[in-house]
Design a protein around this motif. Structure first.
Motif, PDB file in Angstrom:
ATOM      1  N   UNK A   1     -18.947   0.784   1.502  1.00  0.00           N
ATOM      2  CA  UNK A   1     -18.451   1.955   2.232  1.00  0.00           C
ATOM      3  C   UNK A   1     -16.925   1.907   2.335  1.00  0.00           C
ATOM      4  N   UNK A   2     -16.340   3.095   2.327  1.00  0.00           N
ATOM      5  CA  UNK A   2     -14.872   3.175   2.432  1.00  0.00           C
ATOM      6  C   UNK A   2     -14.515   4.094   3.598  1.00  0.00           C
ATOM      7  N   UNK A   3     -13.275   4.005   4.022  1.00  0.00           N
ATOM      8  CA  UNK A   3     -12.794   4.915   5.068  1.00  0.00           C
ATOM      9  C   UNK A   3     -11.410   5.428   4.687  1.00  0.00           C
ATOM     10  N   UNK A   4     -11.103   6.624   5.193  1.00  0.00           N
ATOM     11  CA  UNK A   4      -9.805   7.260   4.944  1.00  0.00           C
ATOM     12  C   UNK A   4      -8.961   7.138   6.198  1.00  0.00           C
ATOM     13  N   UNK A   5      -7.670   6.890   6.017  1.00  0.00           N
ATOM     14  CA  UNK A   5      -6.782   6.790   7.182  1.00  0.00           C
ATOM     15  C   UNK A   5      -5.377   7.215   6.760  1.00  0.00           C
ATOM     16  N   UNK A   6      -4.692   7.931   7.652  1.00  0.00           N
ATOM     17  CA  UNK A   6      -3.302   8.310   7.375  1.00  0.00           C
ATOM     18  C   UNK A   6      -2.402   7.129   7.703  1.00  0.00           C
ATOM     19  N   UNK A   7      -2.028   6.400   6.662  1.00  0.00           N
ATOM     20  CA  UNK A   7      -1.261   5.171   6.865  1.00  0.00           C
ATOM     21  C   UNK A   7       0.233   5.444   6.913  1.00  0.00           C
ATOM     22  N   UNK A   8       0.905   4.630   7.714  1.00  0.00           N
ATOM     23  CA  UNK A   8       2.357   4.618   7.757  1.00  0.00           C
ATOM     24  C   UNK A   8       2.806   3.194   7.528  1.00  0.00           C
ATOM     25  N   UNK A   9       4.122   2.964   7.477  1.00  0.00           N
ATOM     26  CA  UNK A   9       4.625   1.622   7.185  1.00  0.00           C
ATOM     27  C   UNK A   9       6.050   1.503   7.715  1.00  0.00           C
ATOM     28  N   UNK A  10       6.361   0.379   8.346  1.00  0.00           N
ATOM     29  CA  UNK A  10       7.723   0.185   8.886  1.00  0.00           C
ATOM     30  C   UNK A  10       8.764   0.125   7.762  1.00  0.00           C
ATOM     31  N   UNK A  11       8.328  -0.118   6.532  1.00  0.00           N
ATOM     32  CA  UNK A  11       9.261  -0.118   5.406  1.00  0.00           C
ATOM     33  C   UNK A  11       9.412   1.267   4.781  1.00  0.00           C
ATOM     34  N   UNK A  12       8.587   2.221   5.240  1.00  0.00           N
ATOM     35  CA  UNK A  12       8.649   3.601   4.731  1.00  0.00           C
ATOM     36  C   UNK A  12       8.570   4.546   5.939  1.00  0.00           C
ATOM     37  N   UNK A  13       9.505   4.417   6.882  1.00  0.00           N
ATOM     38  CA  UNK A  13       9.367   5.149   8.143  1.00  0.00           C
ATOM     39  C   UNK A  13       9.366   6.659   7.950  1.00  0.00           C
ATOM     40  N   UNK A  14       8.523   7.322   8.740  1.00  0.00           N
ATOM     41  CA  UNK A  14       8.481   8.786   8.735  1.00  0.00           C
ATOM     42  C   UNK A  14       7.489   9.386   7.764  1.00  0.00           C
TER      43      UNK A  14
ATOM     44  N   UNK B   1      -3.708  -3.405   4.448  1.00  0.00           N
ATOM     45  CA  UNK B   1      -2.342  -2.893   4.250  1.00  0.00           C
ATOM     46  C   UNK B   1      -1.334  -4.057   4.264  1.00  0.00           C
ATOM     47  N   UNK B   2      -1.492  -4.970   5.221  1.00  0.00           N
ATOM     48  CA  UNK B   2      -0.524  -6.075   5.357  1.00  0.00           C
ATOM     49  C   UNK B   2      -0.690  -7.105   4.235  1.00  0.00           C
ATOM     50  N   UNK B   3      -1.934  -7.388   3.835  1.00  0.00           N
ATOM     51  CA  UNK B   3      -2.136  -8.322   2.716  1.00  0.00           C
ATOM     52  C   UNK B   3      -1.534  -7.727   1.445  1.00  0.00           C
ATOM     53  N   UNK B   4      -1.642  -6.416   1.286  1.00  0.00           N
ATOM     54  CA  UNK B   4      -0.979  -5.764   0.146  1.00  0.00           C
ATOM     55  C   UNK B   4       0.513  -6.100   0.127  1.00  0.00           C
ATOM     56  N   UNK B   5       1.161  -6.057   1.306  1.00  0.00           N
ATOM     57  CA  UNK B   5       2.598  -6.403   1.359  1.00  0.00           C
ATOM     58  C   UNK B   5       2.840  -7.800   0.782  1.00  0.00           C
ATOM     59  N   UNK B   6       1.964  -8.752   1.131  1.00  0.00           N
ATOM     60  CA  UNK B   6       2.141 -10.135   0.653  1.00  0.00           C
ATOM     61  C   UNK B   6       2.003 -10.213  -0.864  1.00  0.00           C
ATOM     62  N   UNK B   7       1.310  -9.219  -1.440  1.00  0.00           N
ATOM     63  CA  UNK B   7       1.154  -9.156  -2.906  1.00  0.00           C
ATOM     64  C   UNK B   7       2.237  -8.298  -3.549  1.00  0.00           C
ATOM     65  N   UNK B   8       3.161  -7.785  -2.737  1.00  0.00           N
ATOM     66  CA  UNK B   8       4.214  -6.924  -3.278  1.00  0.00           C
ATOM     67  C   UNK B   8       3.768  -5.491  -3.483  1.00  0.00           C
ATOM     68  N   UNK B   9       2.702  -5.126  -2.776  1.00  0.00           N
ATOM     69  CA  UNK B   9       2.131  -3.788  -2.945  1.00  0.00           C
ATOM     70  C   UNK B   9       2.362  -2.942  -1.690  1.00  0.00           C
ATOM     71  N   UNK B  10       2.574  -1.640  -1.879  1.00  0.00           N
ATOM     72  CA  UNK B  10       2.845  -0.737  -0.752  1.00  0.00           C
ATOM     73  C   UNK B  10       1.823   0.393  -0.748  1.00  0.00           C
ATOM     74  N   UNK B  11       1.638   1.044   0.424  1.00  0.00           N
ATOM     75  CA  UNK B  11       0.603   2.090   0.486  1.00  0.00           C
ATOM     76  C   UNK B  11       0.925   3.253  -0.454  1.00  0.00           C
ATOM     77  N   UNK B  12       2.197   3.465  -0.760  1.00  0.00           N
ATOM     78  CA  UNK B  12       2.539   4.568  -1.683  1.00  0.00           C
ATOM     79  C   UNK B  12       1.997   4.321  -3.093  1.00  0.00           C
ATOM     80  N   UNK B  13       1.662   3.066  -3.405  1.00  0.00           N
ATOM     81  CA  UNK B  13       1.097   2.758  -4.726  1.00  0.00           C
ATOM     82  C   UNK B  13      -0.276   3.406  -4.922  1.00  0.00           C
ATOM     83  N   UNK B  14      -0.925   3.792  -3.799  1.00  0.00           N
ATOM     84  CA  UNK B  14      -2.242   4.433  -3.887  1.00  0.00           C
ATOM     85  C   UNK B  14      -2.122   5.946  -4.070  1.00  0.00           C
ATOM     86  N   UNK B  15      -0.914   6.475  -3.973  1.00  0.00           N
ATOM     87  CA  UNK B  15      -0.715   7.927  -4.068  1.00  0.00           C
ATOM     88  C   UNK B  15      -0.468   8.336  -5.518  1.00  0.00           C
ATOM     89  N   UNK B  16      -0.444   9.645  -5.753  1.00  0.00           N
ATOM     90  CA  UNK B  16      -0.145  10.116  -7.109  1.00  0.00           C
ATOM     91  C   UNK B  16       1.310   9.795  -7.427  1.00  0.00           C
TER      92      UNK B  16
END
Ligand code: NI
Length: 163
Positions: A84-97, A134-149
């Protein structure tokens, strides 16, 4: 304690892969205290060491409204528990706003060390499951914007560069 500078997207250092913490010593403990202060000052709910340009596998988090539930994850690993998956509007302190919908597994098992270096396991769902991924992605050098188009990512990148 010190409020540290949070790297801002698209700073290439956010793409660094973090290394495991070898020993939970006084340096790491001090770093964790600084990370909490930095996260709280920035009004965030999670912060990975990568974001303060320290490339070790450390995450701090507090999902409460009044900073009363501090959590520390050192060398965290996750195992997805079901499909199962879930959708969430994510934000990030490295991509404020910027807030964008990301789909992630909804149930995971977390294995990590706590702030004393003791191993623990915790089953996570809801916001905790989203935040730890989301935070483990940071440790891998990955950001939430990588999931976007690519187009959406380009727009955010341009707006961030203007700041
Ligand atoms: Ni983030």
């Amino acid at each position: 304690m010190t409020v540290l500078t949070i790297l801002q997207y698209p700073n290439p250092r956010l793409r660094t892969k973090a290394l495991p913490v070898v020993a939970v010593d006084a340096v790491i403990t001090g770093l964790i205290a600084d990370m909490f202060e930095t996260m709280i000052e920035a009004k965030g709910i999670g912060l990975a060491a990568t974001q303060i340009d320290v490339h070790q596998r450390i995450i701090v988090m507090d999902l409460s409204d009044d900073n009363s539930e501090p959590r520390v994850f050192i060398n965290p690993e996750i195992e997805v528990l079901d499909e199962t998956t879930q959708l969430y509007d994510e934000g990030c302190l490295s991509i404020p706003g910027f807030y964008e919908t990301v789909e992630r597994p909804s149930k995971v098992m977390i294995s990590a060390l706590d702030r004393e270096g003791a191993p623990f396991k915790e089953e996570a769902s809801g916001l905790l499951a989203i935040c730890i991924q989301h935070e483990i992605d940071h440790l891998e050098g990955k950001l939430f914007v990588d999931y976007l188009s690519p187009l959406k990512r380009q727009i955010i990148r341009k707006k961030m560069k203007k700041k």
